[in-house]
Design an enzyme around this catalytic site. Structure first.
Site, PDB file in Angstrom:
ATOM      1  N   ASP A 215       0.760  -1.254   0.081  1.00  8.16           N
ATOM      2  CA  ASP A 215      -0.099   0.109  -0.058  1.00  8.16           C
ATOM      3  C   ASP A 215       0.822   1.434  -0.101  1.00  8.16           C
ATOM      4  O   ASP A 215       1.820   1.261   0.871  1.00  8.16           O
ATOM      5  CB  ASP A 215      -0.900  -0.107   1.204  1.00  8.16           C
ATOM      6  CG  ASP A 215      -1.903   0.966   1.197  1.00  8.16           C
ATOM      7  OD1 ASP A 215      -2.888   1.240   0.350  1.00  8.16           O
ATOM      8  OD2 ASP A 215      -1.545   2.192   2.176  1.00  8.16           O
ATOM      9  N   GLU A 279       0.958  -0.680  -4.962  1.00  9.85           N
ATOM     10  CA  GLU A 279       0.043   0.572  -5.169  1.00  9.85           C
ATOM     11  C   GLU A 279       0.927   1.838  -5.204  1.00  9.85           C
ATOM     12  O   GLU A 279       1.408   2.329  -4.136  1.00  9.85           O
ATOM     13  CB  GLU A 279      -1.101   0.620  -4.126  1.00  9.85           C
ATOM     14  CG  GLU A 279      -2.214   1.699  -4.338  1.00  9.85           C
ATOM     15  CD  GLU A 279      -2.709   2.160  -2.861  1.00  9.85           C
ATOM     16  OE1 GLU A 279      -3.940   2.581  -3.252  1.00  9.85           O
ATOM     17  OE2 GLU A 279      -1.862   2.401  -1.868  1.00  9.85           O
TER      18      GLU A 279
END
Length: 544
Positions: A215, A279
């Site tokens: 993330d 990401e």
């Protein structure tokens, strides 16, 4: 003939051996909203395990679990208070182990999120860090003195609104947070922090996970010199928050991030054939995605944002995205998604309600035909539209802060509809944490499973096609035709050639002269056939 307006450069097929993840189809599960096993209104790991057969029946290769770690849930799990455990609302480590075992029995790989740019302010590391400048974890987070006038150390802005700094009276300093103030920024420049995060990866690898979604990787390191960000030049793009007014040169994207990525990759590779996807969002995403996936020693893939927030799907957009990832030595491998837990449902962004069903079939054939990994978000296989959540039921801190947004993140996080006739739609017996979509019962899994012409059964057929025709998963891509209404491209690999063509508008289209008109149809929707493209028609075929 309509003149093509897209670049038609081919991307050449790779000659390398193909690992399991290359070209994989991956199903994202948002645990809070998938299935509730204990009636508390919140989905959990046992609920996911009980529904794994549905995921396997789609024909995907893996599932990705959004965070389930202990958390105060200020950002619903993306504020981690313990990286090596399960939040009690989701279950236990034993429940996680059971999920892994059942998934593997069904032939499914399991990926989990890792949030390494920040933690929760309730994490023991931060509790100790804020207690004293001399504590054991004092420099595990980003702390800085106030300016002489008491203002924050820099002009950096938070993604969720307001300054990226919060004053802490205990230390008499500001701490940095790129997101909520409850999500303090880890000091990943610190070797001790890096080692602690590597230990986290090792903990989950030892429990049998098959990979990680990393993330907000480009937020992992800041500029230690604490230089101010310059203003962003004016563009046509609307500015909806202070974060949009700056060029994010110093609060993120530090040049030392790739070095830590390589350390993570080396550890992960030591545990066998795993998969990593980054990401990477923001104004410089494409360059950073390629940076973080370059050379075979960093992440395997990066998760593209090309489609997630687009208000309209166009042939040009798709062609540009495909051609931005040529298969050249040193270039990473792309991953694509039309929906996820952070983005409004695609069918509510891209098409009106009248044409939603037809568009959904075309959209699904497009996704399975893309070169790269493809991600499906839970409920996407059912064609779920966005739910309009009233303000008093909103849970998402970003949506509450920026209300009234037309389409909030909560509207894509509503409970999964499993049974049409059940009061709880088969999700669970308790009052759900978010309301059900009013039109979701008619789209439930049991209704669509019985209908041979449903979107659910189309998804199963399309994903099976991607499995049996490897050209779709790993072959080259070349644009054959692109105009304002039509996109056609070919996928070539392992002795196969497949032509894919899509009418992205509701009106009939003339078949382009630069695309073959005969061949064996593999799959088609909305009465499309070689030589004929009704509104939202799409087909994949092997040309003669």
């Amino acid at each position: 003939m309509t003149k093509p307006i897209c670049d038609t450069r081919p991307a050449h097929p790779s000659l390398q051996d193909t690992p399991w993840w290359k070209g994989a189809s991956i199903y994202q599960v948002y645990p809070r909203s998938f299935a509730d096993s204990n009636g508390d209104g919140i989905g959990d790991l046992a609920g996911i395990t009980a529904r794994l057969e549905h995921i396997a029946s789609l024909g995907v290769d893996a599932l990705w679990l959004s965070p389930f770690f202990p958390s105060p849930m200020k950002d619903f799990g993306y504020d981690v208070a313990d990286y090596c455990n399960v939040d009690p609302i989701f279950g236990t480590l034993a429940d996680f182990d059971a999920l892994i075992a059942r998934a593997h029995d069904l032939g499914l790989k399991v990926l989990i999120d890792q949030v390494f740019s920040h933690s929760s302010d309730q994490h023991p590391w931060f509790v100790d860090s804020r207690s004293s400048k001399a504590s054991a974890h004092a420099d595990w987070y980003v702390w800085a003195d106030a300016k002489s006038d008491g203002s924050p150390p820099t002009n950096w802005q938070s993604v969720f609104g307001g300054p990226a700094w919060t004053w802490d009276a205990r230390r008499g300093q500001y701490y940095m947070h790129n997101f909520l103030k409850e999500q303090p920024q880890l000091n990943v420049h610190n070797p001790k922090v890096q080692q602690a995060l590597l230990d986290v990866l090792g903990f989950w690898l030892d429990r049998g996970v098959d990979g990680f979604r990393m993330d907000a990787v480009n937020f992992a390191m800041h500029d230690p010199e604490l230089r101010d960000n310059p203003p962003a030049p004016l563009t046509d793009k609307p500015r909806t928050r202070p974060f949009d007014f700056q060029l994010k040169l110093y609060n993120q994207s530090h040049p030392d991030i790739p070095g830590f990525v390589e350390r993570m990759r080396a550890l992960i590779d030591s545990h066998g054939d795993k998969f990593t996807v980054a990401e990477v969002g923001g104004d410089d995403a494409e360059r950073e995605m390629k940076l973080f996936t370059a050379g075979g020693t960093r992440f395997d893939s990066a998760y593209g944002f090309d489609f997630l927030y687009a208000e309209k799907l166009t042939p040009q957009m798709v062609a540009d995205a495909l051609l931005s990832w040529p298969d050249t030595p040193g270039t990473g491998w792309p991953s694509w998604a039309f929906e996820n837990h952070d983005a409004p449902r695609a069918l509510s962004r891209w098409v009106d309600a009248e044409h939603r069903d037809a568009f959904a079939g075309m959209k699904m054939l497009l996704l399975v035909a893309l070169r790269g990994n493809i991600f499906l978000y839970q409920g996407e296989e059912l064609g779920l539209p966005q739910v309009d959540i009233p303000f008093e039921r909103l849970q998402d801190p970003e949506a509450i802060t920026n209300w009234p947004l037309t389409l909030s993140r909560d509207g894509a996080r509503t409970p999964m509809p499993w049974r049409h006739s059940a009061n709880d739609l088969g999700f669970g017996s308790g009052d759900p944490w978010l309301p059900f979509g009013e039109d979701h019962a008619a789209l439930s899994v049991d209704v669509q499973a019985r209908d041979p012409h449903s979107l659910l059964n189309l998804v199963r057929a399309a994903l099976q096609l991607r499995k049996t025709h490897r050209a779709l998963a790993t072959g080259s891509v070349a644009i054959l035709h692109c105009d304002a209404q039509l996109l056609a491209f070919e996928r070539v690999g392992q002795g196969q050639r497949i032509v894919a063509i899509f009418n992205m508008q509701a009106g009939d289209a003339r078949w382009p002269e630069d695309v073959p008109t005969t061949g064996e149809v593999l799959i088609a929707v909305n009465d499309a056939a070689p030589g004929a493209l009704p509104g939202h028609g799409a087909l994949l075929f092997v040309p003669d």
